[in-house]
Design a protein around this motif. Sequence first.
Motif, PDB file in Angstrom:
ATOM      1  N   ALA A  62       0.840  -1.199   0.000  1.00 24.25           N
ATOM      2  CA  ALA A  62       0.000   0.000   0.000  1.00 24.25           C
ATOM      3  C   ALA A  62       0.872   1.244   0.000  1.00 24.25           C
ATOM      4  O   ALA A  62       1.853   1.336   0.742  1.00 24.25           O
ATOM      5  CB  ALA A  62      -0.928   0.010   1.208  1.00 24.25           C
ATOM      6  N   ASP A 126     -11.924   1.103  -8.073  1.00 20.62           N
ATOM      7  CA  ASP A 126     -11.207   0.035  -8.766  1.00 20.62           C
ATOM      8  C   ASP A 126     -10.673   0.641 -10.054  1.00 20.62           C
ATOM      9  O   ASP A 126     -11.422   0.903 -10.993  1.00 20.62           O
ATOM     10  CB  ASP A 126     -12.151  -1.129  -9.058  1.00 20.62           C
ATOM     11  N   LEU A 127      -9.387   0.874 -10.107  1.00 20.56           N
ATOM     12  CA  LEU A 127      -8.804   1.629 -11.206  1.00 20.56           C
ATOM     13  C   LEU A 127      -8.957   0.926 -12.543  1.00 20.56           C
ATOM     14  O   LEU A 127      -8.972   1.585 -13.595  1.00 20.56           O
ATOM     15  CB  LEU A 127      -7.324   1.899 -10.911  1.00 20.56           C
ATOM     16  N   PHE A 142      -5.807  12.434  -3.218  1.00 16.78           N
ATOM     17  CA  PHE A 142      -5.164  11.133  -3.035  1.00 16.78           C
ATOM     18  C   PHE A 142      -4.925  10.843  -1.554  1.00 16.78           C
ATOM     19  O   PHE A 142      -4.377  11.657  -0.823  1.00 16.78           O
ATOM     20  CB  PHE A 142      -3.827  11.080  -3.776  1.00 16.78           C
ATOM     21  N   SER A 145      -3.297   3.978  -2.117  1.00 23.31           N
ATOM     22  CA  SER A 145      -3.523   3.125  -3.273  1.00 23.31           C
ATOM     23  C   SER A 145      -2.794   1.812  -3.093  1.00 23.31           C
ATOM     24  O   SER A 145      -1.888   1.690  -2.263  1.00 23.31           O
ATOM     25  CB  SER A 145      -3.049   3.804  -4.573  1.00 23.31           C
ATOM     26  N   ASP A 146      -3.186   0.841  -3.894  1.00 24.77           N
ATOM     27  CA  ASP A 146      -2.451  -0.416  -3.964  1.00 24.77           C
ATOM     28  C   ASP A 146      -1.066  -0.139  -4.537  1.00 24.77           C
ATOM     29  O   ASP A 146      -0.885   0.787  -5.346  1.00 24.77           O
ATOM     30  CB  ASP A 146      -3.214  -1.404  -4.850  1.00 24.77           C
ATOM     31  N   VAL A 149      -0.501   0.392  -8.348  1.00 27.54           N
ATOM     32  CA  VAL A 149      -1.012   1.576  -9.039  1.00 27.54           C
ATOM     33  C   VAL A 149       0.146   2.520  -9.362  1.00 27.54           C
ATOM     34  O   VAL A 149       0.985   2.812  -8.506  1.00 27.54           O
ATOM     35  CB  VAL A 149      -2.070   2.298  -8.183  1.00 27.54           C
ATOM     36  N   ASN A 151       1.466   6.334 -11.106  1.00 24.42           N
ATOM     37  CA  ASN A 151       0.978   7.708 -11.229  1.00 24.42           C
ATOM     38  C   ASN A 151       1.912   8.533 -12.080  1.00 24.42           C
ATOM     39  O   ASN A 151       3.104   8.235 -12.214  1.00 24.42           O
ATOM     40  CB  ASN A 151       0.789   8.351  -9.845  1.00 24.42           C
ATOM     41  N   LEU A 174      -3.706   8.648 -12.207  1.00 20.73           N
ATOM     42  CA  LEU A 174      -3.491   7.314 -11.652  1.00 20.73           C
ATOM     43  C   LEU A 174      -3.901   6.275 -12.689  1.00 20.73           C
ATOM     44  O   LEU A 174      -4.969   6.395 -13.296  1.00 20.73           O
ATOM     45  CB  LEU A 174      -4.310   7.131 -10.379  1.00 20.73           C
ATOM     46  N   VAL A 179      -6.638  -0.786  -6.235  1.00 19.44           N
ATOM     47  CA  VAL A 179      -7.637   0.061  -5.593  1.00 19.44           C
ATOM     48  C   VAL A 179      -7.004   1.382  -5.191  1.00 19.44           C
ATOM     49  O   VAL A 179      -5.838   1.433  -4.775  1.00 19.44           O
ATOM     50  CB  VAL A 179      -8.237  -0.642  -4.353  1.00 19.44           C
ATOM     51  N   VAL A 180      -7.779   2.455  -5.323  1.00 14.49           N
ATOM     52  CA  VAL A 180      -7.347   3.780  -4.903  1.00 14.49           C
ATOM     53  C   VAL A 180      -8.360   4.322  -3.897  1.00 14.49           C
ATOM     54  O   VAL A 180      -9.570   4.172  -4.086  1.00 14.49           O
ATOM     55  CB  VAL A 180      -7.254   4.740  -6.102  1.00 14.49           C
TER      56      VAL A 180
END
Length: 272
Positions: A62, A126-127, A142, A145-146, A149, A151, A174, A179-180
């Motif tokens: 994370a 869920d990106l 922000f 996030s996982d 992910v 950026n 992102l 997941v964000v």
Amino acid sequence: MKILNLQNDNRKFVNSIDNFHVLEYIQDASVSPMNAQTEYFMSKMNVRRRQVVIDIDKEHSAIIQAGAMQWMSGNVQATSGVKGVGDFLGKALKGAVTKETAVKPEYVGEGCLVLEPTYKYILLVDLAQWGAEGMTIEDGMFLASDGNVKNKIVTRKNVSSAVLGGEGFFNLSLYGNGVVALESNVPEDELIEVVLENDELKIDGNLAVCWSSNLDFTVERTTKTLVGSAVSGEGLVNVYRGTGRVLMCPVAPTTSLYAATNTFDAKAAAKK
């Protein structure tokens, strides 16, 4: 390790996607007689404390905003997320232009990570549902996030978008899988979602919360002439063109609520 009483009659998970959970306090029971009435009516208006709880394992690390960690359990370690001087300078630049922290620590291992509570609403996204280009978010949204992910910084197509659009010249984009967790001034069920298919959306003001990164953003006059814009009284609008999605607030965002709650927290802490 077992964690008991994380959820009870007063604290419950109200949303979960994969290993990300939103813990909401139905009422803030840790109050004194002096502020109990205020807290009661705040809870009735859905102004409640919320926390992000993240399960960390071998497949899921994370990344969070610096200073957002409240506590963690198990074999969880924090890393700086910086891979060298060049990486640090790049992250510092991102932080300077997007109002985000320059370095976001990454937590790895196996265990549980709990973030600091906030009175803002927490959106779990869920990106993968936003396509290969991902999503662009408003400054300061922000939270976490996982680790998968990615950026990047995106810029406006023209200078007028930065100067006149009220959105800033740079934003954080992102993309990838995972997941964000975003902080929003407006609850998710109040946000208006507009799905564009080779179309355009015009918004008077900076009401957009997040949008597909592949959309073109410009600032334009409502009419073709300056005289027409002056007569209509609308002036300039933010325009999103292409195929994608836009989430926007139904009303102009305000910070007065959160300024008040932060002041309330500070006064409560001083009394303790």
